[in-house]
Design an enzyme around this catalytic site. Structure first.
Site, short mmCIF file in Angstrom:
data_model
loop_
_atom_site.label_atom_id
_atom_site.label_comp_id
_atom_site.label_asym_id
_atom_site.label_seq_id
_atom_site.Cartn_x
_atom_site.Cartn_y
_atom_site.Cartn_z
N SER B 28 0.86 -1.18 0.00
CA SER B 28 0.00 0.00 0.00
C SER B 28 0.90 1.23 0.00
CB SER B 28 -0.93 -0.08 1.21
OG SER B 28 -1.91 0.92 1.17
N HIS B 55 -2.59 -0.98 -3.29
CA HIS B 55 -3.70 -0.03 -3.12
C HIS B 55 -3.32 1.28 -3.78
CE1 HIS B 55 -4.56 -2.23 0.94
NE2 HIS B 55 -4.98 -2.93 -0.11
N ASP B 148 -4.13 -4.74 5.85
CA ASP B 148 -4.53 -5.68 4.79
C ASP B 148 -3.34 -6.60 4.50
OD1 ASP B 148 -5.94 -6.92 2.76
OD2 ASP B 148 -5.64 -5.32 1.30
#
Ligand SMILES: C[S@@+](CC[C@H](N)C(=O)[O-])C[C@H]1O[C@@H](n2cnc3c(N)ncnc32)[C@H](O)[C@@H]1O
Lengths: 280, 207
Positions: B28, B55, B148
């Site tokens: 991310s 992401h 995540d």
């Protein structure tokens, strides 16, 4: 054979049980995604220790089955989702639709209706709404009844409005709904020519002589065998020269259902049914 | 059995040839830079597919694959639904969709709701890949500011795959690799350079 292989057998048996018992056919859904939802249901809501244990419950307990298949329909949607697609519909499809005395449009997998009302707005602005008949179908009755109501959370309005503007909308988006306390209600006049109905793409048949079929973000949930069935169904449901619009990440390239269609706009995933006698 | 170049390659060693069939990578915030470092150490003809969830902002669709492709030696493409996962290709999840792997080693997209605010979700990719490749899978968690991937890495571990986290002290945002490490499911904690060197060790023919 490892645990994943065993789990895959359990899932096949569960889906077979659902089909035999209730006639709902999920055997040809994309396996990875439906497996995830079954696992999720197993862990959060089933009260069972394994997928195998869910099978007798599915067979004997209808409410258990209903809770389970609620997880298999994913009515996630928005108005003017992928605005550039609507722009392309305005530019490439609408001019041809204008040549017909009446226009029939089918939204297959319409979820809670946002896509259908987006189309209604587009048709209105293009002066086509009054001669249009829109069929909006899904196999999820809960989603369908929300679609019929056309009432959406007020916090989605900002996104919807932004999408609408990017889609080439020519009016002020607020003309199309009434704001209520914490929700918005779609203008009644947009609903007039829309018919909502239950239709299952896996098991039901052809749907009339359509000029445009919108089926967006539904095929990704199906395996390539079922995708081919559905692509053929769409081929048969369209008039020659009729259009099919898929989700922006969907393609007919990996199925043999693509033979009926030629590509009109690749990024917008707009296809056109080939004329009769057109060599495949 | 050790590769002769193991020590010189990097402190992380190299992956044994032939064992692993696929690599999944998640990241991310700060993950892009780490990912480029990893990928820069892999070369054309790489022996397995590399499937990536990073992401990024949903409006940057398409840009991600292009950006990576211009900067690394492997072909990079945005994953298409039903596309076979081919060796030597880097696949990135399109923004706004989850990316999964099917048992026949094809890629699948889903428009399901976000999982813990993320779509694409690293957990979703890792869990499905673990079910397909089990012990023949390598999972890598890079820099990021949320957790995540922690569940996904534990799933890969559970199926016997190899789990790697970027050393949180080398990460621009350590939360993501640290959360993975905290699951006690991570086998190797390495810098991006070492991860690249380790994976590069697979880049030999399977003869
Ligand atoms: C992700 S939504 C897509 C909604 C909308 N078309 C869009 O793109 O925003 C997928 C919808 O497909 C419906 N669906 C899935 N399988 C179906 C089937 N076999 N027959 C009819 N509808 C189905 C689901 O119930 C869900 O509402």
């Amino acid at each position: 054979m490892n645990n994943a292989d065993i789990e895959n057998i359990e899932i096949s048996l569960l889906l077979e049980a659902i089909y035999e018992r209730y006639g709902h056919d999920f055997r040809h859904y994309a396996r990875a995604s439906i497996s995830r939802r079954i696992r999720q249901f197993l862990n959060n809501a089933s009260g069972c220790a394994s997928i195998s244990e869910m099978i007798p419950k599915v067979l004997h307990d209808e409410s258990f089955f209903e809770r389970l298949i609620n997880n298999f329909s994913i009515p996630v949607t928005e108005m003017f989702r992928d605005p550039l697609v609507y722009r392309s519909i305005r530019q490439k499809i609408v001019p041809l639709l204008k040549t017909y005395p009446f226009v029939r449009i089918w939204h297959a997998g319409c979820a809670t209706g946002e896509e259908v009302y987006s189309m209604a707005i587009l048709l209105k602005e293009e002066g086509l709404y009054d001669r249009a008949t829109i069929f909006a179908t899904d196999f999820n009755d809960v989603a369908l009844s929300k679609a019929k109501e056309g009432i959406y959370a007020v916090d989605s309005i900002k996104q919807f409005t932004g999408n609408y503007q990017q889609s080439g909308g020519s009016a002020s988006f607020s003309e199309y709904y009434h704001a209520r306390y914490d929700s918005i209600a779609i203008q009644h006049s947009l609903k007039r020519n829309i018919t909502f109905a239950n239709h299952n793409l896996a098991t039901d048949g052809v749907f009339g002589e359509m000029h445009l079929i919108m089926c967006r973000n539904v095929l990704i949930y199906l395996d390539s065998a079922l995708q081919s069935r559905v692509a053929n169904l769409f081929g048969e449901s369209l008039t020659y020269g009729g259009f099919l619009c898929l989700g922006t990440k969907e393609t007919l390239d990996f199925t043999d259902g693509g033979k009926h269609f030629k590509v009109i706009d690749e990024p917008a995933r707009i296809y056109q049914k080939k004329a009769a006698g057109f060599a495949p | 059995m050790r590769q002769p170049t193991a020590e010189s390659e990097s402190a992380g060693g190299v992956a044994p040839r032939g064992r692993y069939r696929a690599i999944v990578i998640g990241g991310s915030a700060g993950g892009m830079k780490a990912l480029l470092t990893v990928l820069s150490r892999l070369h054309e003809g790489f022996q397995s597919p590399i499937i990536v969830v990073l992401h990024v902002h949903p409006t940057e669709s398409g840009y991600l694959a292009e950006h990576l492709g211009e900067r690394c030696g492997l072909p990079v493409k945005e994953a298409l639904d039903k596309e076979p996962a081919q060796a030597g290709v880097v696949y990135v999840a399109p923004p706004g969709y989850h990316l999964l792997v099917e048992r026949e080693e094809t890629l699948a997209l889903s428009a399901d709701e976000p999982v813990r605010f993320a779509r694409p979700s690293i957990d979703v990719l890792f869990e499905s890949a673990a079910h397909v490749w089990s012990w023949r899978l390598i999972g890598v968690i890079l820099s990021g500011a949320n957790s995540d991937g922690a569940y996904g890495i534990s799933q890969i571990r559970k199926f016997g795959g190899l789990t790697i986290a970027q050393d949180p002290t080398t990460a621009e945002y350590p939360v993501m690799p640290q959360s993975a490490v905290d699951t006690a499911s991570v086998a190797k904690i390495l810098s991006p350079e070492e991860i690249g060197g380790f994976l590069g060790g697979m880049n030999c023919s399977t003869k």
